[in-house]
Design a protein around this motif. Structure first.
Motif, PDB file in Angstrom:
ATOM      1  N   ILE A   1       0.837  -1.203   0.000  1.00  0.00           N
ATOM      2  CA  ILE A   1       0.000   0.000   0.000  1.00  0.00           C
ATOM      3  C   ILE A   1       0.873   1.253   0.000  1.00  0.00           C
ATOM      4  N   ALA A   2       1.944   1.218   0.790  1.00  0.00           N
ATOM      5  CA  ALA A   2       2.832   2.386   0.873  1.00  0.00           C
ATOM      6  C   ALA A   2       3.509   2.669  -0.457  1.00  0.00           C
ATOM      7  N   ASN A   3       3.716   1.640  -1.268  1.00  0.00           N
ATOM      8  CA  ASN A   3       4.358   1.804  -2.576  1.00  0.00           C
ATOM      9  C   ASN A   3       3.341   1.909  -3.697  1.00  0.00           C
ATOM     10  N   ALA A   4       2.139   2.363  -3.366  1.00  0.00           N
ATOM     11  CA  ALA A   4       1.069   2.425  -4.366  1.00  0.00           C
ATOM     12  C   ALA A   4       1.451   3.273  -5.559  1.00  0.00           C
ATOM     13  N   ALA A   5       2.324   4.238  -5.339  1.00  0.00           N
ATOM     14  CA  ALA A   5       2.686   5.121  -6.443  1.00  0.00           C
ATOM     15  C   ALA A   5       3.392   4.360  -7.559  1.00  0.00           C
ATOM     16  N   SER A   6       4.014   3.234  -7.222  1.00  0.00           N
ATOM     17  CA  SER A   6       4.765   2.474  -8.231  1.00  0.00           C
ATOM     18  C   SER A   6       4.043   1.219  -8.692  1.00  0.00           C
ATOM     19  N   ASN A   7       2.807   1.027  -8.269  1.00  0.00           N
ATOM     20  CA  ASN A   7       2.076  -0.164  -8.697  1.00  0.00           C
ATOM     21  C   ASN A   7       0.656   0.205  -9.125  1.00  0.00           C
ATOM     22  N   SER A   8      -0.093  -0.813  -9.491  1.00  0.00           N
ATOM     23  CA  SER A   8      -1.418  -0.574 -10.066  1.00  0.00           C
ATOM     24  C   SER A   8      -2.413  -0.031  -9.066  1.00  0.00           C
ATOM     25  N   LEU A   9      -2.099  -0.091  -7.795  1.00  0.00           N
ATOM     26  CA  LEU A   9      -3.049   0.365  -6.777  1.00  0.00           C
ATOM     27  C   LEU A   9      -3.308   1.870  -6.900  1.00  0.00           C
ATOM     28  N   GLN A  10      -2.294   2.614  -7.429  1.00  0.00           N
ATOM     29  CA  GLN A  10      -2.441   4.064  -7.540  1.00  0.00           C
ATOM     30  C   GLN A  10      -3.597   4.439  -8.456  1.00  0.00           C
ATOM     31  N   MET A  11      -3.897   3.580  -9.436  1.00  0.00           N
ATOM     32  CA  MET A  11      -4.941   3.908 -10.393  1.00  0.00           C
ATOM     33  C   MET A  11      -6.337   3.741  -9.823  1.00  0.00           C
ATOM     34  N   VAL A  12      -6.470   2.890  -8.804  1.00  0.00           N
ATOM     35  CA  VAL A  12      -7.817   2.603  -8.296  1.00  0.00           C
ATOM     36  C   VAL A  12      -8.096   3.286  -6.968  1.00  0.00           C
ATOM     37  N   ILE A  13      -7.074   3.696  -6.239  1.00  0.00           N
ATOM     38  CA  ILE A  13      -7.304   4.318  -4.937  1.00  0.00           C
ATOM     39  C   ILE A  13      -8.214   5.536  -5.040  1.00  0.00           C
ATOM     40  N   PRO A  14      -8.011   6.439  -6.026  1.00  0.00           N
ATOM     41  CA  PRO A  14      -8.913   7.595  -6.100  1.00  0.00           C
ATOM     42  C   PRO A  14     -10.379   7.214  -6.286  1.00  0.00           C
ATOM     43  N   GLY A  15     -10.636   6.086  -6.931  1.00  0.00           N
ATOM     44  CA  GLY A  15     -12.024   5.701  -7.177  1.00  0.00           C
ATOM     45  C   GLY A  15     -12.643   4.863  -6.078  1.00  0.00           C
ATOM     46  N   LEU A  16     -11.863   4.552  -5.050  1.00  0.00           N
ATOM     47  CA  LEU A  16     -12.417   3.739  -3.957  1.00  0.00           C
ATOM     48  C   LEU A  16     -13.356   4.559  -3.093  1.00  0.00           C
ATOM     49  N   GLU A  17     -14.292   3.889  -2.470  1.00  0.00           N
ATOM     50  CA  GLU A  17     -15.171   4.568  -1.523  1.00  0.00           C
ATOM     51  C   GLU A  17     -14.368   4.961  -0.292  1.00  0.00           C
ATOM     52  N   ASP A  18     -14.910   5.940   0.435  1.00  0.00           N
ATOM     53  CA  ASP A  18     -14.187   6.469   1.592  1.00  0.00           C
ATOM     54  C   ASP A  18     -13.843   5.385   2.604  1.00  0.00           C
ATOM     55  N   MET A  19     -14.787   4.453   2.839  1.00  0.00           N
ATOM     56  CA  MET A  19     -14.508   3.436   3.865  1.00  0.00           C
ATOM     57  C   MET A  19     -13.384   2.506   3.414  1.00  0.00           C
ATOM     58  N   ASP A  20     -13.246   2.297   2.085  1.00  0.00           N
ATOM     59  CA  ASP A  20     -12.152   1.469   1.591  1.00  0.00           C
ATOM     60  C   ASP A  20     -10.815   2.190   1.757  1.00  0.00           C
ATOM     61  N   LYS A  21     -10.831   3.506   1.485  1.00  0.00           N
ATOM     62  CA  LYS A  21      -9.610   4.288   1.684  1.00  0.00           C
ATOM     63  C   LYS A  21      -9.208   4.291   3.155  1.00  0.00           C
ATOM     64  N   GLN A  22     -10.220   4.429   4.034  1.00  0.00           N
ATOM     65  CA  GLN A  22      -9.928   4.412   5.475  1.00  0.00           C
ATOM     66  C   GLN A  22      -9.375   3.055   5.901  1.00  0.00           C
ATOM     67  N   ALA A  23      -9.885   2.011   5.277  1.00  0.00           N
ATOM     68  CA  ALA A  23      -9.408   0.664   5.609  1.00  0.00           C
ATOM     69  C   ALA A  23      -7.939   0.508   5.240  1.00  0.00           C
ATOM     70  N   LEU A  24      -7.569   1.020   4.053  1.00  0.00           N
ATOM     71  CA  LEU A  24      -6.166   0.945   3.660  1.00  0.00           C
ATOM     72  C   LEU A  24      -5.293   1.751   4.612  1.00  0.00           C
ATOM     73  N   GLN A  25      -5.807   2.911   5.026  1.00  0.00           N
ATOM     74  CA  GLN A  25      -5.059   3.743   5.959  1.00  0.00           C
ATOM     75  C   GLN A  25      -4.876   3.038   7.301  1.00  0.00           C
ATOM     76  N   SER A  26      -5.909   2.307   7.727  1.00  0.00           N
ATOM     77  CA  SER A  26      -5.824   1.588   9.008  1.00  0.00           C
ATOM     78  C   SER A  26      -4.757   0.512   8.969  1.00  0.00           C
ATOM     79  N   ILE A  27      -4.563  -0.096   7.794  1.00  0.00           N
ATOM     80  CA  ILE A  27      -3.501  -1.097   7.658  1.00  0.00           C
ATOM     81  C   ILE A  27      -2.139  -0.449   7.847  1.00  0.00           C
ATOM     82  N   LEU A  28      -1.959   0.716   7.237  1.00  0.00           N
ATOM     83  CA  LEU A  28      -0.690   1.422   7.383  1.00  0.00           C
ATOM     84  C   LEU A  28      -0.436   1.813   8.830  1.00  0.00           C
ATOM     85  N   GLN A  29      -1.484   2.287   9.510  1.00  0.00           N
ATOM     86  CA  GLN A  29      -1.335   2.710  10.904  1.00  0.00           C
ATOM     87  C   GLN A  29      -0.986   1.527  11.809  1.00  0.00           C
TER      88      GLN A  29
END
Length: 995
Positions: free
Chosen positions: A957-985
């Protein structure tokens, strides 16, 4: 004989070449690799004449032709042999004795074809038992008439009585096989017909047999036709009573007619049969087998009130005059002890002997009485036994009566050992027990009667797991031990058992060797044996050099386990002795059951030695394991021979352990066994479950060599494993075999990452195909997990293979739908790592259909990571709880059941219900249990174990800028974005805390 063998080998077309060759049918194997069957016109000729041939043949080949008829019937009856029943009936009704006999023999062999067929009433298919049911409907009325007629001839003493008894026995065997799996409709729907059968069978059972002068023992009666018939009748009644004798044990949803039958049997027939069993046990001469069967039936009668009330008026005399003499050592035993002590030991410890032994049946019945109805039975019986013990003390040693009383004392102590649980459930009985051991047992270690010295060892072994029994028991007397130099640290009981290892009588030494292991949970005994460990082991091995005895080898294994840190100096000589013992026992032949069991125990003990070495001396374990490898070489080099298949599982366990506990490089000998295992697999795929562990260890512990090694024919070891996987992932392979190969595939994928790219697409294809054709939930989970391992191994290759099959969307749908089925942490973790592998790809490396599932994959990742943590937390809490918290442990001190009450056994009822409800269908609960029985974190060590799934996900997740995740993160719903953030935390918190 040649005709029978020809039919056995070649009657059915399409037998695989390897099976034909195993049967030795070199003639029947065509050059094309199939089996050259018997032409159909010749088969028709055989079917047309086989019954008549059975009538006219010489008696010495009758059984050969009957077996041939059975083989033909397996393939052809009834569809291609519709006239067989008519032929049998024509001969059965001919009134010609020879034809009647041939018809009965033929009928016996035909019903054996169907005896284990399960009924199947599902729509669209014929019940596999229908031919049997039709046969019963046609023949049973006539068989009943013949049975009545023959019994009349026997009572009148007319005709050939020996032939009459044989025909009686055949009819009983036909009845036995026809009712083996379930009751046929002929008996179930018509209670009066069953009543007629019960009437004549009871009559035959209770008809006295003329006294026969026996030369050696009552075992000679086993060969006499009347006793053989009675034995079969006893088996019939015992089985029906056990299965159908109590309506409470009929599973819910069973045919209502079965409940009606059960109620009728219990109320009308069971009491009559119980009386009949009591009657024959009162006879002065009785075949040991019928004694065993009758006691087994009466033991089953204890639990139901109506049959118990038949027993109660006779119970005192039954215990003292029937069971007690059986439990006492007798003249036959002592004769064998004196003339052939090794054979005496073999018979005494043979498990199969116990199935037919009157003594084993008597002991089992006394045990059941002590558990269920002790108040009016065992408690008074114990008073009788105490009187026997006291009378023995009162009789002078020089009295002729002393030996008689010694035999009775042996029986009394046998009774006390059988009811030990009852004795220890009441405080007043425990006090008396301690007094009994002090007065009546310990002195017998110096008895003039060797069998009492052996019995003293046995009874102390029975109570050894309860060390409180020996508290406050003091023994005063000279220390005459010649072997052990520190008896003060021994409890008197254990000291005397140890001393008995040097008894002059072989059976006493064996008894002591067997019972020592029961003391191994007692810390005082462990301390006592440690200084003399080498002496004890030497004595145990000297005994097994004389007799193959599983129990002694089990004692050796127990000592190795308990003294794992102390046996290191003896490890190599121990391994050498165990190898010699295995080779001797394994060569004894298939019929030597005790030798075979001893051989198995040798292999178990060798594994225990290897484990002890690595646990207590890890620095030198590799060197010592290599030394033991040389010692066990004769065991392993022949492990794949047909004559060693009996020990295949345990031999593979030994091989697996040797590989696991050695460092690279592994020896050429071990790698030769890898190749041999591969070839064995190609012959015996059904043994894959035994091969999983050694395959894993070769790929794990010998990884660098495994990746580059080839066979002498140029096949790489990687290709060998791939061939095994591809063979068992095929559609149509047994599900259990596919489950096991899925475990092999997991190990292959994870240990060979980056080295097996050429096999990945094919494994994906096979796994998907089998997944789509399987309805078994456990297998589906294993196959999905295999594909997730493939994605983790190489997401580009694996997703490309799925894309080529146009299966990405379908697989992802199945995958995500099965998240709730992932019960193990292992499966959840595999999915998390696979999702992360997908996220780590660049956009151009994955098909568009994958990106469409990203939001679902994100949610799955978050949910599974959370569940993994919760599951591990729960396991940590479970580790802090008492082991038996929440378990309901039944009390052995519960009050007896009343004479007019049935015994309620909740556990038995639950088991019967489960067995009944799962018949004909696979229980989903059982399948879930099967999943839970697997190791939660995976069956084996793999490189995946070293990965922290949460930290791995956070890095992706932290390296999303260099992988395909960067393309879909903007289109994710807020709760999905929060979930990814919770993993990082959470990952940051874990790293900062050093977790």
């Amino acid at each position: 004989i040649y005709l029978k063998n020809l039919i056995r080998r070649r009657w059915s077309m399409g037998v695989p070449l390897k099976h034909a060759q195993k049967l030795g049918d070199s003639e029947g194997v065509s050059s094309g690799g199939g089996t050259q069957g018997i032409p159909e016109n010749e088969k028709a000729m055989v079917r047309a004449h086989l019954m008549e041939a059975l009538v006219r043949c010489e008696p010495r080949v009758t059984l050969q032709l009957a077996e041939a008829m059975k083989i033909v019937a397996i393939s052809d009856f009834p569809s291609r042999w519709p006239g067989l029943v008519e032929e049998i009936m024509k001969n059965l009704l001919s009134l010609d004795s020879q034809r009647e006999y041939a018809a009965l023999l033929a009928l016996r062999n035909i019903v054996k074809v169907f005896e284990f067929k399960k009924p199947d009433t599902s729509a669209g298919g014929e019940d596999p038992r229908k031919p049997l049911n039709d046969l019963v409907e046609t023949t049973f009325p006539h068989l009943l008439q013949i049975l009545h007629r023959i019994q009349g001839e026997i009572i009148a003493g007319t005709g050939d009585l020996s032939f009459a008894h044989i025909k009686q026995r055949f009819i009983c065997k036909i009845f036995w096989s026809s009712t083996q799996y379930t009751l046929p409709p002929h008996l179930l729907h018509n209670p009066d017909k069953f009543q007629n059968w019960v009437g004549i069978l009871v009559h035959i059972l209770t008809t006295t047999v003329p006294f026969v002068e026996v030369h050696e023992s009552n075992d000679e009666l086993l060969r006499l036709p009347p006793w053989k018939t009675k034995k079969w009748i006893g088996h019939i009644f015992h089985r029906i009573f056990q299965r159908y004798g109590d309506p409470k044990h009929i599973p819910d949803g069973e045919n209502p007619l079965m409940t009606r039958f059960s109620r009728t049997f219990l109320n009308e027939y069971a009491p009559v049969i119980t009386s009949a069993m009591l009657q024959i046990l009162s006879w002065h001469q009785l075949s040991p087998r019928i004694t065993n069967v009758a006691i087994n039936y009466l033991e089953a009668s204890i639990s139901t009130a109506i049959t118990w009330q038949v027993l109660v008026p006779h119970i005192e005399s039954f215990l003292t005059k029937v069971l007690f003499p059986i439990l006492c050592i007798n003249n036959e035993d002592l004769k064998l002890w004196s003339e052939d002590p090794i054979e005496y030991v073999r018979k005494s410890y043979d498990i199969l002997e116990d199935f037919y032994s009157p003594r084993a049946a008597a002991g089992s019945m006394i045990y059941s009485l002590s558990k269920l109805r002790a108040k009016k039975t065992v408690i008074p019986f114990l008073h009788f036994c105490v009187q026997v013990l006291d009378r023995y003390l009162d009789v002078p040693m020089d009295s002729p009566e002393k030996e008689i009383m010694a035999k009775q004392k042996d029986g009394a102590l046998a009774v006390i050992g059988q009811v030990k649980d009852r004795l220890q459930s009441k405080s007043d009985l425990r006090v008396q027990l301690k007094q009994m051991i002090r007065v009546h047992v310990l002195p017998e270690f110096d008895s003039n009667f060797p069998f009492l010295r052996a019995r003293a060892c046995w009874i102390l072994g029975q109570f050894a797991l309860q060390p409180e029994v020996f508290q406050a028991i003091q023994f005063e007397g000279p220390d005459d031990s010649e072997v052990f130099d520190d008896p003060a640290i021994l409890g008197p009981a254990f000291e005397k058992v140890i001393r008995s290892l040097t008894d002059p009588e072989f059976p006493v030494r064996v008894r002591a060797a067997v019972d020592i292991r029961h003391f191994m949970t007692n810390p005082q005994a462990l301390e006592a044996i440690k200084p003399i460990l080498n002496v004890v082991l030497e004595q145990l091995f000297s005994l097994v050099d004389e007799v193959d005895n599983t129990d002694i080898v089990t004692t050796i294994e127990e000592i190795v386990d308990r003294f794992s840190g102390d046996i290191l100096p003896y490890a190599v000589p121990l391994a050498r002795r165990l190898t010699q013992l295995f080779l001797r026992s394994a060569a004894a032949g298939e019929d030597e059951d005790e030798a075979s069991l001893a051989a198995v125990q040798c292999l178990h003990t060798l594994v225990s030695i290897l484990q002890a070495l690595t646990k207590h001396d890890p620095e030198n374990s590799d060197t010592m394991c290599k030394g033991i490898e040389e010692i066990v070489n004769p065991i392993l080099k022949d492990m794949f021979l047909d004559e060693r298949m009996e020990f295949f599982d345990e031999s593979l366990d030994l091989l697996s352990t040797l590989v696991y506990y050695q460092d690279e490089p592994l020896s050429p000998f071990l790698w030769s066994l890898f190749e041999a295992m591969y070839h064995a697999f190609m012959e015996w795929t059904e043994y894959i479950g035994c091969m999983v562990a050694p395959l894993h260890n070769f790929m794990h512990k010998g990884n660098s060599e495994f990746l580059i090694r080839q066979s002498s024919t140029g096949i790489s070891y990687k290709e060998m494993v791939f061939n095994m996987i591809s063979r068992l992932l095929q559609d149509g392979v047994e599900e259990n075999e596919t489950k096991e190969i899925a475990k092999v595939a997991e190990v292959f994928i994870l240990y060979c990452r980056g080295h097996i790219d050429e096999y990945i697409p094919r494994i994906v294809e096979l796994s998907i195909s089998r997944l789509l054709h399987s309805a078994n939930p456990v297998l589906r989970v294993l196959l999905i997990t295999t594909i997730t391992h493939l994605i983790f191994y190489n997401p580009v290759l694996s997703l490309g293979a799925l894309h080529a099959m146009q299966m990405i969307q379908e697989f992802f749908t199945l995958w995500l739908a099965h998240l709730e089925s992932f019960k193990r942490i292992h499966d959840k973790k595999a999915t998390c790592l696979a999702i992360c592998a997908i996220f780590s790809l660049r956009a151009e490396e994955q098909p568009d259909t994958v990106r469409q599932a990203y939001s679902h994959l994100v949610r799955a990742l978050v949910v599974l990571l959370q569940r993994i943590q919760e599951q591990r937390n729960e396991h940590a809490k479970e580790g802090e709880r008492p082991v038996f918290e929440g378990c309901r442990i039944p009390s052995t001190g519960e009050s007896d059941v009343g004479d007019d009450e049935d015994v309620e056994d909740d556990l038995d009822n639950d088991l019967r219900h489960l067995i009944g409800s799962s018949a004909g269908a696979t229980s989903l609960v059982n399948r879930e249990d099967e999943m839970l029985e697997m190791e939660d974190e995976g069956e084996f060590e793999t490189p995946m174990d070293d990965l922290d799934e949460l930290l791995y996900a956070a890095d992706v997740i932290a390296n999303a800028a260099s992988n395909s995740l960067q393309m879909v993160i903007p289109g994710l719903e807020d709760m999905d974005k929060q979930a990814l953030q919770s993993i990082l935390q959470e990952a940051s918190r874990r790293r900062s805390s050093g977790m």
